[in-house]
Design a protein around this motif. Structure first.
Motif, PDB file in Angstrom:
ATOM      1  N   PHE A 116      12.543 -26.889  30.899  1.00 38.94           N
ATOM      2  CA  PHE A 116      13.785 -26.430  31.539  1.00 38.94           C
ATOM      3  C   PHE A 116      14.847 -27.673  31.413  1.00 38.94           C
ATOM      4  CE2 PHE A 116       9.697 -24.362  33.093  1.00 38.94           C
ATOM      5  CZ  PHE A 116      10.186 -22.901  33.692  1.00 38.94           C
ATOM      6  N   SER A 117      14.526 -28.801  30.349  1.00 37.59           N
ATOM      7  CA  SER A 117      15.599 -30.152  30.727  1.00 37.59           C
ATOM      8  C   SER A 117      16.949 -29.758  29.915  1.00 37.59           C
ATOM      9  CB  SER A 117      14.208 -30.515  29.810  1.00 37.59           C
ATOM     10  OG  SER A 117      14.983 -30.498  28.185  1.00 37.59           O
ATOM     11  N   GLY A 118      17.013 -28.332  29.323  1.00 42.46           N
ATOM     12  CA  GLY A 118      18.342 -28.713  28.667  1.00 42.46           C
ATOM     13  C   GLY A 118      18.934 -27.371  29.639  1.00 42.46           C
ATOM     14  N   LEU A 119      18.319 -26.976  30.850  1.00 44.55           N
ATOM     15  CA  LEU A 119      19.136 -26.003  31.587  1.00 44.55           C
ATOM     16  C   LEU A 119      20.387 -26.796  32.612  1.00 44.55           C
ATOM     17  CD1 LEU A 119      16.139 -24.088  33.232  1.00 44.55           C
ATOM     18  CD2 LEU A 119      18.621 -23.225  31.155  1.00 44.55           C
ATOM     19  N   GLY A 120      21.266 -25.861  32.562  1.00 44.11           N
ATOM     20  CA  GLY A 120      22.199 -27.149  33.744  1.00 44.11           C
ATOM     21  C   GLY A 120      23.869 -26.530  33.270  1.00 44.11           C
ATOM     22  N   PHE A 121      24.727 -26.976  34.495  1.00 41.19           N
ATOM     23  CA  PHE A 121      26.141 -26.543  34.531  1.00 41.19           C
ATOM     24  C   PHE A 121      26.485 -27.613  34.109  1.00 41.19           C
ATOM     25  CE2 PHE A 121      24.709 -25.433  37.892  1.00 41.19           C
ATOM     26  CZ  PHE A 121      25.986 -26.098  38.990  1.00 41.19           C
ATOM     27  N   ARG A 122      28.000 -27.403  33.481  1.00 39.29           N
ATOM     28  CA  ARG A 122      29.185 -28.079  33.714  1.00 39.29           C
ATOM     29  C   ARG A 122      30.085 -28.410  35.222  1.00 39.29           C
ATOM     30  NH1 ARG A 122      30.642 -30.401  27.805  1.00 39.29           N
ATOM     31  NH2 ARG A 122      32.079 -31.979  29.160  1.00 39.29           N
ATOM     32  N   LEU A 123      30.537 -29.305  35.707  1.00 40.92           N
ATOM     33  CA  LEU A 123      31.118 -29.402  36.473  1.00 40.92           C
ATOM     34  C   LEU A 123      32.543 -29.226  36.672  1.00 40.92           C
ATOM     35  CD1 LEU A 123      28.909 -31.170  39.236  1.00 40.92           C
ATOM     36  CD2 LEU A 123      28.878 -28.811  38.435  1.00 40.92           C
ATOM     37  N   GLY A 124      33.281 -28.850  35.791  1.00 41.74           N
ATOM     38  CA  GLY A 124      34.499 -29.086  35.678  1.00 41.74           C
ATOM     39  C   GLY A 124      35.501 -28.982  34.062  1.00 41.74           C
ATOM     40  N   GLU A 125      36.280 -29.267  33.512  1.00 40.52           N
ATOM     41  CA  GLU A 125      35.883 -28.489  31.784  1.00 40.52           C
ATOM     42  C   GLU A 125      36.374 -30.167  31.428  1.00 40.52           C
ATOM     43  OE1 GLU A 125      38.717 -25.366  30.786  1.00 40.52           O
ATOM     44  OE2 GLU A 125      38.018 -24.647  32.746  1.00 40.52           O
ATOM     45  N   GLY A 126      36.514 -30.477  30.031  1.00 46.08           N
ATOM     46  CA  GLY A 126      36.877 -31.113  28.978  1.00 46.08           C
ATOM     47  C   GLY A 126      35.487 -32.151  28.468  1.00 46.08           C
ATOM     48  N   GLU A 127      36.244 -33.461  28.152  1.00 45.67           N
ATOM     49  CA  GLU A 127      34.892 -34.256  27.398  1.00 45.67           C
ATOM     50  C   GLU A 127      34.042 -34.983  28.943  1.00 45.67           C
ATOM     51  OE1 GLU A 127      35.322 -36.797  24.236  1.00 45.67           O
ATOM     52  OE2 GLU A 127      36.369 -35.243  23.178  1.00 45.67           O
ATOM     53  N   GLY A 128      34.758 -35.593  29.427  1.00 44.52           N
ATOM     54  CA  GLY A 128      34.761 -36.175  30.408  1.00 44.52           C
ATOM     55  C   GLY A 128      33.990 -36.047  31.904  1.00 44.52           C
ATOM     56  N   ALA A 129      33.214 -33.742  31.991  1.00 40.83           N
ATOM     57  CA  ALA A 129      33.344 -33.006  32.571  1.00 40.83           C
ATOM     58  C   ALA A 129      32.005 -33.878  33.187  1.00 40.83           C
ATOM     59  CB  ALA A 129      33.627 -31.651  32.405  1.00 40.83           C
ATOM     60  N   ALA A 130      31.513 -33.766  34.123  1.00 39.43           N
ATOM     61  CA  ALA A 130      29.788 -34.416  35.363  1.00 39.43           C
ATOM     62  C   ALA A 130      29.708 -33.064  34.306  1.00 39.43           C
ATOM     63  CB  ALA A 130      29.697 -34.478  36.757  1.00 39.43           C
ATOM     64  N   THR A 131      27.831 -33.596  34.170  1.00 37.60           N
ATOM     65  CA  THR A 131      26.695 -31.691  34.381  1.00 37.60           C
ATOM     66  C   THR A 131      26.083 -31.903  35.339  1.00 37.60           C
ATOM     67  OG1 THR A 131      26.999 -32.030  31.537  1.00 37.60           O
ATOM     68  CG2 THR A 131      25.242 -30.817  32.695  1.00 37.60           C
ATOM     69  N   PHE A 132      25.509 -30.586  36.133  1.00 38.91           N
ATOM     70  CA  PHE A 132      24.876 -30.451  36.627  1.00 38.91           C
ATOM     71  C   PHE A 132      23.646 -30.471  36.266  1.00 38.91           C
ATOM     72  CE2 PHE A 132      23.197 -28.162  40.242  1.00 38.91           C
ATOM     73  CZ  PHE A 132      22.830 -29.669  41.223  1.00 38.91           C
ATOM     74  N   ALA A 133      22.328 -31.134  35.761  1.00 43.55           N
ATOM     75  CA  ALA A 133      21.569 -30.484  34.751  1.00 43.55           C
ATOM     76  C   ALA A 133      20.137 -30.778  35.476  1.00 43.55           C
ATOM     77  CB  ALA A 133      20.760 -32.086  34.559  1.00 43.55           C
ATOM     78  N   TYR A 134      20.253 -29.380  36.550  1.00 46.95           N
ATOM     79  CA  TYR A 134      18.764 -29.242  37.816  1.00 46.95           C
ATOM     80  C   TYR A 134      17.650 -29.090  36.600  1.00 46.95           C
ATOM     81  CZ  TYR A 134      20.392 -23.629  36.175  1.00 46.95           C
ATOM     82  OH  TYR A 134      19.852 -22.991  34.979  1.00 46.95           O
ATOM     83  N   GLY A 135      17.860 -28.563  34.726  1.00 46.28           N
ATOM     84  CA  GLY A 135      16.216 -28.962  34.467  1.00 46.28           C
ATOM     85  C   GLY A 135      16.233 -29.890  34.365  1.00 46.28           C
ATOM     86  N   ASN A 136      16.822 -30.631  34.549  1.00 44.20           N
ATOM     87  CA  ASN A 136      15.642 -32.414  34.429  1.00 44.20           C
ATOM     88  C   ASN A 136      14.874 -32.179  35.392  1.00 44.20           C
ATOM     89  OD1 ASN A 136      16.310 -32.787  31.701  1.00 44.20           O
ATOM     90  ND2 ASN A 136      17.996 -34.005  32.306  1.00 44.20           N
ATOM     91  N   PHE A 137      15.470 -31.954  36.407  1.00 42.13           N
ATOM     92  CA  PHE A 137      14.964 -31.788  37.838  1.00 42.13           C
ATOM     93  C   PHE A 137      13.850 -30.922  38.026  1.00 42.13           C
ATOM     94  CE2 PHE A 137      14.406 -30.491  42.205  1.00 42.13           C
ATOM     95  CZ  PHE A 137      14.152 -31.648  43.194  1.00 42.13           C
ATOM     96  N   ILE A 138      14.064 -30.199  37.625  1.00 36.00           N
ATOM     97  CA  ILE A 138      13.051 -29.474  37.213  1.00 36.00           C
ATOM     98  C   ILE A 138      11.761 -29.669  36.656  1.00 36.00           C
ATOM     99  CG2 ILE A 138      11.914 -26.816  36.800  1.00 36.00           C
ATOM    100  CD1 ILE A 138      14.454 -25.862  37.342  1.00 36.00           C
TER     101      ILE A 138
END
Length: 135
Positions: A54-76
């Motif tokens: 699951f560690s690869g699961l997540g989604f970006r919180l914006g666009e562009g190179e500096g956008a943060a990633t909400f990586a919920y897979g790492n938490f799981i």
């Protein structure tokens, strides 16, 4: 120098040394449990889950190179690993407690001799003196 003596007194206390030994043993125990989970249990679990990660699961919180990633897979994955480690520690402690209970039961089965009192010793001395031939 008084501070150095105070530090020596602090370190020489039994509870500080016990705590240090506990931390060292705890660190070694952590390495054992981590290896048990990662090297032995996780491969068995991956057989049943098809090697899901699951560690690869997540989604970006914006666009562009500096956008943060909400990586919920790492938490799981962290939660799953925590639950596995907690279960392994539970089983190990349960086994240790069972061995302690067996040892305590063996000690209870052994009959205890009554304590020897001063009176018992004096009676023994008197009896041995009576049994000695007089000259």
């Amino acid at each position: 120098m008084p501070m150095l003596n105070e530090f020596k007194t602090f370190i020489a206390r039994g509870n500080v040394m016990d705590m240090a030994v506990g931390i060292i043993i705890g660190a070694a125990f952590t390495a054992i449990v981590t290896s048990l989970v990662e090297d032995l249990i996780n491969p068995i679990i991956s057989l049943f889950t098809g090697g899901m990660d699951f560690s690869g699961l997540g989604f970006r919180l914006g666009e562009g190179e500096g956008a943060a990633t909400f990586a919920y897979g790492n938490f799981i994955m962290a939660v799953i690993n925590f639950l596995i480690v907690a279960w392994v520690v539970f089983l190990m402690i349960k086994g240790v407690n069972r061995v302690k209970e067996m040892t305590a039961a063996e000690k209870e089965e052994a009959p205890e001799e009554p304590p020897v009192t001063e009176k018992d010793i004096l009676i023994e001395i008197r009896d041995s003196l009576k049994a000695r031939p007089t000259v």
